[in-house]
Design an enzyme around this catalytic site. Structure first.
Site, PDB file in Angstrom:
ATOM      1  N   ASP A  63       0.671  -1.446  -0.104  1.00  0.00           N
ATOM      2  CA  ASP A  63      -0.042  -0.023   0.124  1.00  0.00           C
ATOM      3  C   ASP A  63       0.807   1.309   0.066  1.00  0.00           C
ATOM      4  O   ASP A  63       0.142   2.207  -0.311  1.00  0.00           O
ATOM      5  CB  ASP A  63      -0.995   0.128   1.040  1.00  0.00           C
ATOM      6  CG  ASP A  63      -2.178   0.664   0.635  1.00  0.00           C
ATOM      7  OD1 ASP A  63      -2.567   1.030  -0.303  1.00  0.00           O
ATOM      8  OD2 ASP A  63      -3.011   1.121   1.726  1.00  0.00           O
ATOM      9  N   HIS A 118       1.698   4.476   6.395  1.00  0.00           N
ATOM     10  CA  HIS A 118       1.806   5.059   5.139  1.00  0.00           C
ATOM     11  C   HIS A 118       0.557   5.934   5.166  1.00  0.00           C
ATOM     12  O   HIS A 118       0.606   6.554   4.085  1.00  0.00           O
ATOM     13  CB  HIS A 118       1.673   3.852   4.039  1.00  0.00           C
ATOM     14  CG  HIS A 118       0.793   3.091   4.092  1.00  0.00           C
ATOM     15  ND1 HIS A 118       0.755   1.768   5.096  1.00  0.00           N
ATOM     16  CD2 HIS A 118      -0.725   2.810   3.524  1.00  0.00           C
ATOM     17  CE1 HIS A 118      -0.385   0.918   4.779  1.00  0.00           C
ATOM     18  NE2 HIS A 118      -1.289   1.816   4.150  1.00  0.00           N
TER      19      HIS A 118
END
Length: 898
Positions: free
Chosen positions: A106, A375
């Site tokens: 991701d 993230h």
């Protein structure tokens, strides 16, 4: 916490229960933050026993095993290692296992640091997904989605790793199926916030598998498997089953999956496919056993990342600059606190300080710094309330570690604890009261440093003395942003991992701190600048002459005095105007940068003030919208340092320090500082991957969105150069950076955006950030040879500035008599300049360092409870230079660990 309540706790509870019902079933788990919250607060003893069993039997597999799935673009290698260590320590202590594979599906683009980090951590395979859409299409077509990646040019084949790039379907099961308008293969539907539905009926639950539709389901699944199989070299297809927020009702998932897999396998002759449950490890093992030879990829990264022609994910390199700055300050404070505590425990094993409490204080900051590497954390791609959570956790951890450091310092100095001891990290503390103060300064680096620390004071008449009562060079001047306080610059020279104590006295009589005198120049109208007659104002120290043009009040040139090399250099602020209406075209948001056109200069008039003294010269430039405007929009404070005889001033003299004041911006503006030079750089930029290695960034031409697609993350370092001279920028937080023209480098400093994209509105991701930010960048100019020697140590000196703590001295008592220069430590630590002490800490792990013994005690349920192990020290040393980067500094070094 909201996710735990809405679905995440149910994922672990229901998956564990379901895996126990069928030996064929498998599952992979990634982030330890969620798992640990479940393990500590939700899991029953039975669940815990079952997890142990499932791990042993290979039905449950932890992949990555870090606290989070870290971002790859804007994080420092030190913090990546910290969050990996945090998760791995828990897993090894609790289960005696170490993860073997990654699942980096991701993060928005892939850095070349990550494969090196995972190879060093002992992983056998690395898996990524988000790379440029056009590149992925090309790799897919040519069956090049798998390769052996040698992420580090210096470590090369010694730390290579097999890497798998997910195909265009990425890491989720296809959500569209031709015979139903529900969500594909997700029979448990979609997670509901804030509360799980009482009746267990979730939105968009897929049609259950029945005799009437099982053939349709099987056909759809097989068709997708075959489409993907054409993109890979082996006949093994990794088919990810799940997505974000899935498997919260694993019973309904697995019961339908079981039926479907059985059906396909019973008809495998007809379908030409067999299917089985697998972990990532099972897949990599299958590919490995095919015994093929793979292409090698060198140390080139996959940044930046675009998903469509107008969707360049380069905005997040700068989004939420304040959070990015605090995350790095917190990391640096943790670094200092860890080494101070470690030395203290080593030298004072029988001290009165409660070690268990101290470890808890450090752990609170380890958790917060690890967590924000996510993230959707340090990237600035979270909603405001989640950003506030990260900030609160960081501030709480910092408060704890400051308290710990203060108590260690004052314990060691046997200081009387009169009043509250308070400490400050890099912030100019809000004024020292009018009593005598002492300032304790700790150098967390394993090198001797000579630098200035800045303290806010309320008087201009000041004297500073060291432990032996000798006068210390200092300068005091009116603060740029406050009319009631003064900045006191104290020149400190401190050995590695040591602290020194300074006494600051307000005076009526003999003053030792010199006073910075201010000269204000008339505000200049840029439109009317007289091009004919140049009036130049030089500002000089031992290393540079920086010249300002008095027609414009802008910087004009910098001369490096040793080589007498002059570079024409000017700086201006510009803003990209961006669109916020999806009906009118591409938008910028937390993730994306989509400029309408070229950047627009913001200022038509510039004010100038020069504050100079014997030690520090500060050039203050104020940028106004026009010649008569009341308030300035931007400011730059440029500082140059002069180091007196008898001090090692090499690093200090060679940096031009700039602090910017940016904000609040108008809506849908992205602010950049553009530095333009006469260096013939051929539009080639160099930027770092995660403060670990440098990447070459030639300007690339694209049909669309060329400006945004030529933005790169600068975590610590960026530079431009010609054949002889290099201009280096060093940063204390991450920024987007680009070279849009020959001899130019621009740094994005701040963004404020709003848009009406429904998805962004639903998640409150519109980045209406009205803050004022104060980023700092150090400029270094010189030959390649000189900047090579300076930039690694300088970058770390900026990252790990000394920690400043304050205490009050009552009355005229002298300082405690037994204070020697390095009172905290018997012997200072000095590493060679090409080695960095990356970690010196006491993790507090309870596990046995004998692997067989640890595994045995886990299996017998006899893991050590009770106190942490304070005798085990974690030490990491990093060589800072690449092979061949410098004739001397690139050489291997032998170190005596004792």
């Amino acid at each position: 916490q909201e996710s735990m309540h809405a679905y995440a706790a149910n994922v672990y509870t229901s998956v564990v229960e379901e895996l126990m019902k069928g030996k064929q079933r498998k599952f992979i788990a990634v982030e330890q933050e969620f798992f640990r919250l479940w393990w500590d607060a939700v899991a029953t003893d039975t669940h815990k026993q079952q997890v142990h069993q499932l791990l042993q039997e290979g039905q449950l597999e932890f992949v990555i095993g870090g606290q989070v799935m870290h971002d790859e673009a804007v994080t420092l290698i030190d913090d990546q290692i910290l969050q990996l260590t945090e998760g791995h320590g828990f897993l090894y202590e609790t289960f005696g296992i170490r993860p073997q594979f990654s699942w980096h599906v991701d993060p928005f683009g892939a850095s070349a640091t990550t494969p090196t980090l995972f190879a060093l951590a002992g992983f056998n395979g690395h898996l990524i997904s988000r790379i440029d859409y056009d590149l992925k299409t090309d790799m897919q077509k040519n069956k090049k989605l798998q390769f052996v990646w040698r992420g580090s040019p210096s470590l090369s084949e010694r730390q290579e790793i097999f890497t798998h790039v997910m195909d265009q379907y990425s890491y989720c099961t296809p959500s569209q199926i031709p015979f139903s308008n529900r969500s594909g293969f997700y029979w448990n539907g979609i997670a509901a916030f804030p509360d799980p539905p009482k009746d267990g009926v979730y939105p968009n639950m897929s049609l259950p598998v029945t005799d009437t539709n099982i053939h349709l389901y099987a056909q759809t699944m097989v068709a997708n498997i075959k489409e993907r199989a054409a993109w890979f070299r082996t006949s093994d297809v990794l088919w990810p089953w799940g997505c974000d927020k899935q498997f919260f009702n694993a019973s309904i998932q697995y019961s339908n999956m079981d039926l479907l897999l059985d059906y396909i396998n019973k008809h495998s002759d007809e379908f030409g496919v067999t299917v089985q449950y697998a972990t990532v490890g099972d897949y990599f093992q299958a590919v490995y056993s095919r015994n093929l030879t793979w292409e090698i990829r060198d140390s080139q990264d996959f940044l930046p990342y675009s998903t469509e022609p107008f969707q360049a994910w380069t905005g997040f390199y700068t989004s939420r600059s304040t959070l990015k700055g605090i995350a790095r300050r917190a990391s640096s404070l943790l670094y200092a606190g860890e080494s101070l505590f470690t030395q203290y425990v080593q030298k004072h094993p029988a001290s009165s300080l409660c070690k268990c409490k101290a470890l808890k204080q450090l752990q609170s900051l380890r958790w917060a710094v690890s967590e924000v590497q996510h993230h959707d954390g340090i990237t600035g791609t979270e909603s405001p309330k989640v950003k506030d959570m990260y900030m609160n956790n960081l501030m709480y951890g910092m408060f704890n570690v400051k308290k710990l450091m203060a108590s260690i310092i004052f314990e060691m100095n046997n200081a009387k604890k009169n009043g509250e001891v308070y400490s400050s990290v890099y912030k100019k503390d809000s004024g020292i009261p009018d009593v005598d103060q002492y300032v304790v300064v700790y150098n967390p680096l394993a090198w001797n440093i000579t630098t200035f620390v800045t303290v806010s004071v309320s008087h201009v008449a000041m004297s500073v003395y060291d432990e032996l009562g000798r006068s210390v060079p200092a300068q005091v001047q009116r603060s740029a942003e406050s009319h009631s306080t003064y900045d006191l610059y104290i020149l400190v020279a401190i050995s590695g991992l040591s602290s020194r104590k300074y006494n600051v006295k307000p005076l009526n009589g003999n003053q030792s701190a010199c006073i910075g005198r201010s000269v204000k120049y008339k505000r200049k109208d840029l439109a009317r600048a007289d091009q004919q007659s140049q009036q130049l104002l030089p500002v000089v120290n031992d290393c540079y002459q920086v010249v300002f043009d008095q027609n414009t009040n802008l910087m004009h040139s910098i001369t490096e005095r040793e080589t007498n090399q002059t570079v024409q250099l000017t700086q201006e602020f510009l803003e990209y105007h961006v669109n916020g209406d999806v009906k009118k075209g591409p938008i910028s948001d937390n993730y994306l940068f989509a400029p309408n056109a070229s950047a627009v200069p913001v200022s038509k008039a510039v004010g100038l003030e020069v504050v100079s003294g014997n030690l520090v010269t500060e050039i203050r430039q104020y940028f106004y919208s026009n010649i008569t405007a009341q308030d300035y929009l931007y400011a730059v404070y440029t500082r140059m340092y002069t180091v007196p005889e008898g001090y090692d001033g090499k690093l200090l003299c060679h940096r031009i320090e700039q602090e910017y004041r940016v904000g609040p911006l108008e809506l849908n503006r992205e602010a950049v500082l553009r530095t333009s030079t006469n260096l013939n750089t051929k539009q080639l930029l160099y930027t770092d991957n995660n403060g670990y290695q440098i990447q070459k960034r030639p300007l690339k031409a694209y049909v669309n969105n060329t400006v945004a697609r030529n933005y790169y993350p600068m975590v610590q370092t960026a530079y431009i150069e010609d054949d002889t001279t290099r201009l280096m920028l060093l940063a204390e937080r991450s920024h987007g950076v680009s070279s849009q023209g020959n001899g130019q480098v621009e740094v994005m400093l701040h963004r404020r955006l709003w848009n009406n994209l429904q998805w962004d509105l639903n998640y409150n991701l519109t980045l209406n950030d009205s803050s004022v930010v104060h980023p700092v960048i150090w400029l270094i100019l010189g030959t390649k040879a000189v900047t090579n020697i300076l930039y690694r140590t300088s970058g770390l000196a900026l990252e790990h500035r000394p920690v400043v703590m304050f205490g009050a001295l009552s009355g005229d008592k002298p300082l405690p008599g037994q204070l020697q220069q390095n009172s905290v430590h018997s012997s200072p630590v000095t590493l060679p300049p090409n080695l960095h002490l990356q970690t010196l800490s006491i993790p507090g792990w309870r596990y046995s360092s004998n692997h067989a013994e640890q595994v045995h005690s886990v299996r017998m349920g006899k893991q050590k409870q009770g106190d942490a192990d304070f005798s085990r020290v974690l030490l990491r040393i990093r060589h800072l230079y690449e092979v061949g980067e410098d004739p001397m500094l690139s050489q291997p070094v032998v170190v005596d660990l004792k």
